[in-house]
Scaffold this motif. Structure first.
Motif, PDB file in Angstrom:
ATOM      1  N   GLU A   2       0.856  -1.181   0.000  1.00 42.75           N
ATOM      2  CA  GLU A   2       0.000   0.000   0.000  1.00 42.75           C
ATOM      3  C   GLU A   2       0.900   1.242   0.000  1.00 42.75           C
ATOM      4  O   GLU A   2       1.864   1.316   0.756  1.00 42.75           O
ATOM      5  N   ALA A   3       0.587   2.204  -0.869  1.00 44.74           N
ATOM      6  CA  ALA A   3       1.430   3.395  -0.960  1.00 44.74           C
ATOM      7  C   ALA A   3       0.973   4.428   0.057  1.00 44.74           C
ATOM      8  O   ALA A   3      -0.213   4.693   0.194  1.00 44.74           O
ATOM      9  N   VAL A   4       1.933   4.995   0.762  1.00 42.17           N
ATOM     10  CA  VAL A   4       1.622   6.059   1.710  1.00 42.17           C
ATOM     11  C   VAL A   4       2.289   7.338   1.222  1.00 42.17           C
ATOM     12  O   VAL A   4       3.474   7.344   0.905  1.00 42.17           O
ATOM     13  N   ILE A   5       1.478   8.371   1.142  1.00 42.46           N
ATOM     14  CA  ILE A   5       2.000   9.634   0.660  1.00 42.46           C
ATOM     15  C   ILE A   5       1.751  10.698   1.719  1.00 42.46           C
ATOM     16  O   ILE A   5       0.688  10.714   2.344  1.00 42.46           O
ATOM     17  N   ALA A   6       2.731  11.553   1.922  1.00 47.32           N
ATOM     18  CA  ALA A   6       2.594  12.579   2.947  1.00 47.32           C
ATOM     19  C   ALA A   6       1.412  13.489   2.628  1.00 47.32           C
ATOM     20  O   ALA A   6       1.092  13.719   1.463  1.00 47.32           O
ATOM     21  N   GLU A   7       0.795  14.006   3.696  1.00 45.90           N
ATOM     22  CA  GLU A   7      -0.425  14.802   3.507  1.00 45.90           C
ATOM     23  C   GLU A   7      -0.199  16.039   2.656  1.00 45.90           C
ATOM     24  O   GLU A   7      -1.048  16.429   1.861  1.00 45.90           O
ATOM     25  N   VAL A  46       8.019  17.460   0.351  1.00 45.86           N
ATOM     26  CA  VAL A  46       7.291  17.220   1.593  1.00 45.86           C
ATOM     27  C   VAL A  46       7.763  18.179   2.678  1.00 45.86           C
ATOM     28  O   VAL A  46       6.993  18.558   3.554  1.00 45.86           O
ATOM     29  N   GLY A  47       9.016  18.588   2.588  1.00 44.76           N
ATOM     30  CA  GLY A  47       9.483  19.593   3.533  1.00 44.76           C
ATOM     31  C   GLY A  47       9.918  19.011   4.852  1.00 44.76           C
ATOM     32  O   GLY A  47       9.664  19.570   5.907  1.00 44.76           O
ATOM     33  N   LEU A  95      22.134   6.170   7.915  1.00 38.60           N
ATOM     34  CA  LEU A  95      22.736   7.034   8.921  1.00 38.60           C
ATOM     35  C   LEU A  95      22.689   8.471   8.409  1.00 38.60           C
ATOM     36  O   LEU A  95      23.198   8.777   7.337  1.00 38.60           O
ATOM     37  N   GLU A  96      22.059   9.342   9.179  1.00 38.16           N
ATOM     38  CA  GLU A  96      21.782  10.672   8.635  1.00 38.16           C
ATOM     39  C   GLU A  96      23.035  11.463   8.299  1.00 38.16           C
ATOM     40  O   GLU A  96      23.023  12.344   7.456  1.00 38.16           O
ATOM     41  N   LEU A  97      24.149  11.131   8.983  1.00 40.70           N
ATOM     42  CA  LEU A  97      25.349  11.921   8.743  1.00 40.70           C
ATOM     43  C   LEU A  97      25.899  11.706   7.349  1.00 40.70           C
ATOM     44  O   LEU A  97      26.575  12.552   6.808  1.00 40.70           O
ATOM     45  N   THR A  98      25.611  10.551   6.786  1.00 38.76           N
ATOM     46  CA  THR A  98      26.304  10.228   5.541  1.00 38.76           C
ATOM     47  C   THR A  98      25.387  10.078   4.341  1.00 38.76           C
ATOM     48  O   THR A  98      25.830  10.211   3.229  1.00 38.76           O
ATOM     49  N   MET A  99      24.128   9.788   4.540  1.00 38.70           N
ATOM     50  CA  MET A  99      23.367   9.334   3.372  1.00 38.70           C
ATOM     51  C   MET A  99      22.976  10.475   2.429  1.00 38.70           C
ATOM     52  O   MET A  99      22.760  11.602   2.859  1.00 38.70           O
ATOM     53  N   ILE A 100      22.900  10.133   1.181  1.00 41.98           N
ATOM     54  CA  ILE A 100      22.499  11.112   0.173  1.00 41.98           C
ATOM     55  C   ILE A 100      21.245  10.630  -0.535  1.00 41.98           C
ATOM     56  O   ILE A 100      20.160  11.182  -0.379  1.00 41.98           O
ATOM     57  N   HIS A 101      21.418   9.538  -1.278  1.00 42.26           N
ATOM     58  CA  HIS A 101      20.293   9.025  -2.064  1.00 42.26           C
ATOM     59  C   HIS A 101      19.153   8.596  -1.148  1.00 42.26           C
ATOM     60  O   HIS A 101      17.990   8.926  -1.373  1.00 42.26           O
ATOM     61  N   GLU A 102      19.491   7.869  -0.097  1.00 40.90           N
ATOM     62  CA  GLU A 102      18.451   7.345   0.787  1.00 40.90           C
ATOM     63  C   GLU A 102      17.679   8.471   1.474  1.00 40.90           C
ATOM     64  O   GLU A 102      16.493   8.346   1.743  1.00 40.90           O
ATOM     65  N   ALA A 103      18.368   9.572   1.761  1.00 42.78           N
ATOM     66  CA  ALA A 103      17.695  10.681   2.426  1.00 42.78           C
ATOM     67  C   ALA A 103      16.628  11.276   1.524  1.00 42.78           C
ATOM     68  O   ALA A 103      15.571  11.706   1.981  1.00 42.78           O
ATOM     69  N   MET A 104      16.926  11.269   0.227  1.00 41.34           N
ATOM     70  CA  MET A 104      15.970  11.886  -0.699  1.00 41.34           C
ATOM     71  C   MET A 104      14.707  11.066  -0.849  1.00 41.34           C
ATOM     72  O   MET A 104      13.621  11.611  -1.053  1.00 41.34           O
ATOM     73  N   VAL A 105      14.840   9.745  -0.792  1.00 41.67           N
ATOM     74  CA  VAL A 105      13.684   8.902  -1.111  1.00 41.67           C
ATOM     75  C   VAL A 105      12.954   8.452   0.139  1.00 41.67           C
ATOM     76  O   VAL A 105      12.069   7.609   0.078  1.00 41.67           O
ATOM     77  N   LEU A 106      13.306   9.048   1.266  1.00 36.84           N
ATOM     78  CA  LEU A 106      12.755   8.603   2.538  1.00 36.84           C
ATOM     79  C   LEU A 106      11.232   8.662   2.583  1.00 36.84           C
ATOM     80  O   LEU A 106      10.580   7.887   3.271  1.00 36.84           O
ATOM     81  N   GLU A 107      10.626   9.604   1.882  1.00 37.08           N
ATOM     82  CA  GLU A 107       9.189   9.782   1.962  1.00 37.08           C
ATOM     83  C   GLU A 107       8.423   8.882   0.992  1.00 37.08           C
ATOM     84  O   GLU A 107       7.210   8.878   0.975  1.00 37.08           O
ATOM     85  N   TYR A 108       9.145   8.179   0.149  1.00 33.43           N
ATOM     86  CA  TYR A 108       8.464   7.353  -0.853  1.00 33.43           C
ATOM     87  C   TYR A 108       8.207   5.964  -0.325  1.00 33.43           C
ATOM     88  O   TYR A 108       8.944   5.447   0.519  1.00 33.43           O
ATOM     89  N   SER A 109       7.138   5.362  -0.834  1.00 34.22           N
ATOM     90  CA  SER A 109       6.848   3.986  -0.439  1.00 34.22           C
ATOM     91  C   SER A 109       6.212   3.271  -1.616  1.00 34.22           C
ATOM     92  O   SER A 109       5.838   3.894  -2.609  1.00 34.22           O
TER      93      SER A 109
END
Lengths: 665, 316, 222
Positions: free
Chosen positions: B56-61, B121-122, B205-219
């Protein structure tokens, strides 16, 4: 015939401006009637000039204006036509927007603004049509003055008065250079018509001097580093439609001027002249992009981005001259095409973006990026139309910004054919700088768009923001449409610009492809670009993906709060600020910036972080210059005594000296 | 343009779509072997995609339409890019419309949509990832363009198939400028695809990630598309590397069944070698601190510029 | 691209590899890797010498190739590695100028070197025309590396790499130096490194570090 039509349209603009004075306080008259009418005239001008461009002919007209014995010579040739199209088409969109934008109670009265605005338009048109130094300079000055008054619309703010003063100062330094350049160009004939200048034979030294003076003069208007300092002050100070007009159109008149002097009036250029605009242009690209990336004011950011784009145009001018001077006319034509195309593109893209910021400014009253955010939900029209401009100016295919960059890079590929050792070694490095500038522009635009329109609103008041009115929407829509069409049909545009390249460098870029949708301008090389197919393919793939996913996907889509990593107290203020987004650039290119930082101490009760970024160029170049001028002025000021008898003594001494000289001769 | 060319074209995109997850699987396998771990299945990326497509896809409000469009645009751009790069044949009808510069532009477009969506998403992570991604991009993109420039100067064309054809038909293809370009290209490849010295694909790990940080809101399906696009991007980059530096085995003449018979095994062999090579690089190098990344990328950019310089100095 | 012979192409590639390795050294902070890169540079040099020997048929070039192999690929790296282990200096500290800046300066140096080599290349025989510029660049880049590093170890590698450049330059401009000179230089380098090795131990004993900024303390205080 077309020329007469163009002149009539310019007069029409003047008349519209004067009509604004009939009821200077009436927003309805200026906004709903006169500005849209001005826009219509703009479109008409674009059509007329376009017809002249396609016809490729040259028309001349002598009007008995001005001083007796000094009639105004006007001339409509392909180069003027190309820039007139730019002026008409871009200003049409801007005028429509302006009609909805100017309101009562903001700075000067609408009627007065209407007058200044339309005089500004008409003087720009006259600059492009002028065929003698007098009318050119008169138009040039009228352009500077009318825009000065527009910049200082909000003259009650000291900072805006300061910006206006700086603008006027730089404009006049530039004008002096131009005056001197024309003085050299007439070559002792005493005739100041451009026709006489074309016929004059200058010695190589004088010709080079004339070109460099013209480069300085036009560079000051265009915002070429290091003469750009007025630009990031003046452009944000002006009301947004005026910023759009200045950035989108006025800067291009400077490019027009350099092309006119360098390739037309001086005849065949010497190849090394081109190195000056090339080097300055490359410097300007990187410099402008870097400073754009660290700005926190949205209009200043766009102003620096204009500096960058002017750099691209001047790089193209430089390449054109190097190639034309080295006996490679076809490649020169290619570089010239890139330049002209970029001017055209930029006038659409940058006007669109400036108008977008204008709409945001009106809706929120905020220019600081740090107080915006999330406006896409409140102002969808502005947001989506601005997105087009953002993507275009970042140089993404298949929009228009990409086409001119593509053409420029293609012409860079020919530099190894240049017959000058060391230079043909260094010029390809320029391609690296152009590429770096383009990538930085992407950075800048993500910052610009992401912080203003995306994310969450950073201030509570932003929820009351409203979308712009219908007149403004039409203006934005036209400019966005221009960006898309210029991107999709480059072949037709290039075909129309062929007359200009034929006029200036004596060659036309051959069209190697038999298809209307395929751009293959590089002679003898299997290189092509087809934006329409590109777009179709992209759309097809994207739509197919959507379709397949929709058909196969069985789950539902749920809306939920944004994931807070279990922290539970995410606020809008935790988003990157403009300062934060520019931090990598600030860090990497530290030596470029003069950074003043105020960091909070660990125990601060009310921690405050402040960072101010200034240009080193003020300290390195302008402040010593100002000091030198001041010293000189002080020396001269010793003459001033304040006593009448001393002044009379000066007059007496002068008289005696003059009489002695007269006697001796 | 004959039908067979269009068939090749479609085939190439389809092959890229199919092979990209496997290539990542193979890369992960090699890495695991080199690090004395038990290797995951070659098909794991496929299973992941399947799993994601069934959730199931979850999208931020407060997500805007841009947020929902972006995965499709990114995926479409990467799929189209796969059609431009001559991985098997050089007779590609699409290439007429998009040369190597357009390819770089296509990557840039994908990046731009990705970063904009990340900022949409901000959240703190999204903007952080977007900023870091742009930091990588603004140096990696011109470096890639310069790498392509050297090859274009060698072949007098910016169309990738022409370059490939030309390089493959050269005596040895040993151009001094290309040596520098190759180094620059490998650095760019690592940076652009979030591989180890620059980003760690396996960390949150927030200190290092780049790609993963960007896609965090996607599901779910959106995340699946983005992951698939990332795999495609890696595949595309590797194929660009082949096209520029190892152009052998690509079907040159009018491609027929016979040409494919040579091209597909050649491509598979090259991919296997490249996967092993990348795994080796990722194993022997350590993740850099984020503020070291610009230095790394500046080196890549300067190497690319040097390649251009050396080419002009020696090649002309 | 003009069509060159295979040998010429290979030689050009060797020259480009030498330059590439010089830049790699410039951008490398680990001392161990630096020494390895030096060894690889020696190997490329050997290959280039062999190639030239094969093309020109000059016997003494084979000899100098063997010398290069023995000294620069095997012995000196081994010696340096031993030194590193004994002294425990694996990393150089932050260089005086950051890596990107150094490389940018390096870029300018390459352009300058090629401008410098232009008249020489016109005089030299066609077989090794383009290599002279690269040789000059390698020398200057090694010099640059010595300037920007702090640790004595990196400076020694820079010094050795500089000698590589000189050797390559001599080889490409005039098919190698006379054998006597070459042997002399090789001996010089060898002795130089040995002396420096002793020197290192002395420095470390005196300052308990190999960071050269301690030497600044040696100047007379006024």
């Amino acid at each position: 015939m077309l020329l007469v039509g163009c002149v009539a349209l310019l007069l029409g603009w003047t008349a519209i401006g004067l009509a604004g004075l009939l009821r200077p306080r009436s927003v309805v008259l200026s906004g709903r009637v006169l500005f849209p009418l001005g826009a219509l005239l703009g479109f008409a001008l674009a059509v007329l000039a376009g017809a002249s461009l396609l016809g490729g002919g040259i028309e001349r007209l002598v009007l008995p204006l001005g001083l007796p014995g000094l009639p105004a010579h006007l001339r409509l040739d392909p180069l003027s036509s190309a820039f007139l199209v730019l002026l008409g088409a871009a200003s049409g969109g801007i005028s429509l927007f302006a009609g909805g934008y100017f309101r009562a109670g903001e700075g000067a009265a609408p009627g007065l603004l209407c007058l200044q605005y339309h005089l500004f338009l008409a003087s720009m048109g006259l600059v492009l049509l002028a065929d003698d130094a007098y009318s050119f300079l008169v138009a040039w000055e009228a352009m500077a003055l009318s825009s000065y008054f527009l910049v200082t619309t909000q003259h009650r703010l000291a900072e805006i008065r300061r910006a206006g003063f700086l603008y006027l100062l730089m404009a006049h330094v530039g004008a002096i250079c131009l005056l001197l350049a024309f003085g050299v160009l007439q070559g002792g004939s005493g005739l100041f018509t451009f026709a006489a200048m074309r016929a004059a034979h200058l010695s190589p030294g004088w010709a080079a001097a004339a070109f460099l003076l013209a480069l300085l003069g036009f560079g000051a208007k265009a915002g070429l580093v290091p003469l750009h300092v007025w630009l990031p002050e003046a452009h944000p100070a002006a009301p947004s439609p005026v910023s759009a007009l200045m950035s989108g159109v006025m800067l291009k008149t400077a490019v027009y001027g350099v092309l006119r002097v360098g390739l037309d009036l001086l005849g065949h250029p010497v190849w090394w002249w081109g190195l000056a605009p090339l080097a300055l242009g490359l410097l300007t690209i990187v410099y402008g992009a870097l400073f754009a990336a660290v700005q926190t004011d949205m209009k200043r950011l766009l102003a620096y981005s204009s500096v960058e784009n002017i750099g691209i145009a001047f790089t193209g001018v430089g390449l054109t001259m190097v190639f034309a001077g080295s006996g490679m006319p076809v490649v020169a034509a290619l570089a010239l095409l890139a330049t002209l195309y970029h001017c055209l593109n930029h006038s659409f893209m940058k006007s669109l973006l400036f108008l977008g910021t204008g709409a945001v400014l009106h809706a929120t009253g905020e220019r600081n990026l740090g107080r915006l955010g999330g406006l896409m939900h409140r102002m969808p029209w502005v947001a989506w139309l601005t997105l087009v401009g953002t993507l275009a100016i970042a140089g993404l295919p298949p929009l228009n910004g990409f086409v001119s960059e593509w053409l420029l890079l293609q012409s860079f590929l020919f530099t190894d054919g240049l017959p000058h050792a060391l230079v043909n070694l260094l010029i390809p490095m320029g391609a690296a700088l152009v590429a770096l500038g383009a990538a930085l522009a992407g950075y800048v635009m993500v910052k610009f768009y992401g912080i203003i329109f995306l994310g969450q609103p950073r201030e509570a008041s932003l929820v009351h923001a409203h979308d712009c009115g219908w007149l403004e929407r039409i203006g934005l829509l036209w400019l966005a449409l221009g960006c898309v069409l210029l991107g999709l049909f480059p072949l037709q545009v290039i075909g129309a610009l062929g007359a200009v390249t034929a006029e200036l460098v004596g060659a036309v870029v051959p069209q190697a492809s038999p298809h209307w949708w395929l751009l293959a301008p590089v002679p003898g090389r299997p290189v092509s670009y087809g934006p329409v197919v590109f777009l179709t393919a992209t759309l097809a793939v994207v739509l197919m993906t959507v379709l397949i996913v929709r058909l196969t996907y069985r789950q539902r889509v749920r809306r939920a709060p944004a994931w807070d990593c279990g922290f539970g107290a995410l606020t809008a203020r935790m988003q990157d600020t403009a300062e934060g987004f520019g931090q990598p650039i600030r860090h990497i290119f530290q030596p470029f910036f003069e950074i003043e930082r105020e960091l909070p101490a660990p125990a601060d009760r009310a921690p405050r972080y402040r960072i101010a970024i200034a240009e080193r160029i003020w300290k390195l170049l302008y402040e010593p210059l100002v000091r030198a001028v001041e010293r000189l002025a002080n020396t001269v000021a010793r003459v001033q005594q304040g006593r009448i008898s001393v002044y009379l003594l000066y007059s007496f001494a002068t008289l005696l000296v003059l009489l002695a000289v007269a006697m001796a001769s | 343009m004959s039908a067979i060319e269009w068939i090749t074209q479609v085939l190439e995109v389809a092959l890229a779509l199919a092979a990209a997850p496997v290539f990542l699987g193979w890369l992960n396998q090699c890495r695991a072997w080199l690090q004395n771990r038990r290797a995951p299945s070659l098909w794991l990326p496929y299973r992941n995609l399947r799993k994601l497509f069934h959730k199931e896809a979850v999208i931020a409000e407060n997500a805007s339409p841009l947020f929902r469009i972006a995965p499709y645009v990114v995926f479409g751009a990467m799929a189209l890019a796969a059609g431009i790069i001559p991985s098997m044949g050089t007779q590609l009808p699409l290439v007429v419309s998009a040369d190597a510069i357009a390819l770089v532009g296509l990557f840039a477009a994908a990046r731009m949509f990705m970063t904009l969506a990340a900022m949409d998403v901000g959240t703190a992570f999204g903007t952080l990832g977007a900023r870091r991604e742009m930091m990588v991009g603004f140096l990696a993109e011109p470096a890639l363009l310069m790498v392509i420039f050297v090859a274009s100067m060698l072949s007098s064309s910016t169309a990738l198939p022409v370059i490939t054809r030309n390089l493959a038909s050269g005596h040895l293809g040993l151009s001094p400028g290309l040596a520098f370009s190759a180094v620059a290209f490998v650095l760019v490849l690592l940076a652009e695809n979030a591989r180890i010295p620059v980003d760690n694909p396996a960390t949150h790990l927030e200190l290092t990630m780049i790609h993963e940080a960007m896609v965090l809101e996607y599901s779910a399906r959106h995340l699946a598309l983005i992951e698939w696009a990332a795999q495609l991007k890696l595949f595309n980059y590797v194929c660009i590397g082949f096209a520029l530096f190892l152009p052998w085995g690509v079907a040159r003449a009018q491609i027929g069944p016979l040409g494919l018979l040579v091209a597909i095994p050649a491509l598979a062999a090259k991919l296997a070698a490249a996967g092993a090579g990348l795994a080796l690089i990722e194993t022997v190098s350590a993740k850099m601190r984020v503020m070291r990344i610009p230095e790394f990328l500046a080196s890549a950019f300067l190497f690319a510029v040097l390649g251009l310089l050396v080419h002009v100095l020696l090649g002309a | 691209m003009t069509h060159l012979t295979l040998g010429q192409q290979l030689l050009d590639s060797c020259a480009a590899l030498l330059l590439l390795l010089s830049f790699a050294m410039l951008s490398q902070r680990r001392v161990v890797t630096l020494v390895n890169l030096y060894a690889v540079q020696g190997a490329v040099l050997t290959a280039a010498t062999l190639l030239l020997a094969w093309r020109t048929g000059e016997g003494h070039l084979y000899l100098s190739a063997a010398l290069t192999l023995g000294l620069k690929v095997a012995f000196l790296p081994w010696l340096l590695h031993r030194l590193i282990r004994r002294l425990g200096v694996y990393w150089d500290t932050e260089p005086l100028l950051n890596v990107s800046g150094t490389m940018l300066v390096g870029l300018v140096i390459v352009v300058f070197a090629f401008a410098l080599a232009q008249p020489i290349t016109l005089l030299a025989s066609t077989a090794t025309r383009s290599a002279v510029g690269i040789a000059v660049s390698v020398v200057l880049l090694a010099f640059l590396m010595m300037i920007t590093r702090r640790k004595a170890m990196s400076q020694v590698v820079g010094f050795l790499s500089m000698e590589n450049g000189v050797f390559f330059g001599a080889m490409s401009a005039s098919y190698g130096m006379p054998m006597v000179v070459e042997l002399g230089v090789a001996l010089d380098v060898l002795v130089g490194v040995l002396v420096l090795g002793v020197f290192f131990f002395q420095i470390r004993e005196r300052f308990e570090s190999l960071d050269l900024h301690h030497l600044e303390a040696l100047k007379e205080h006024e």
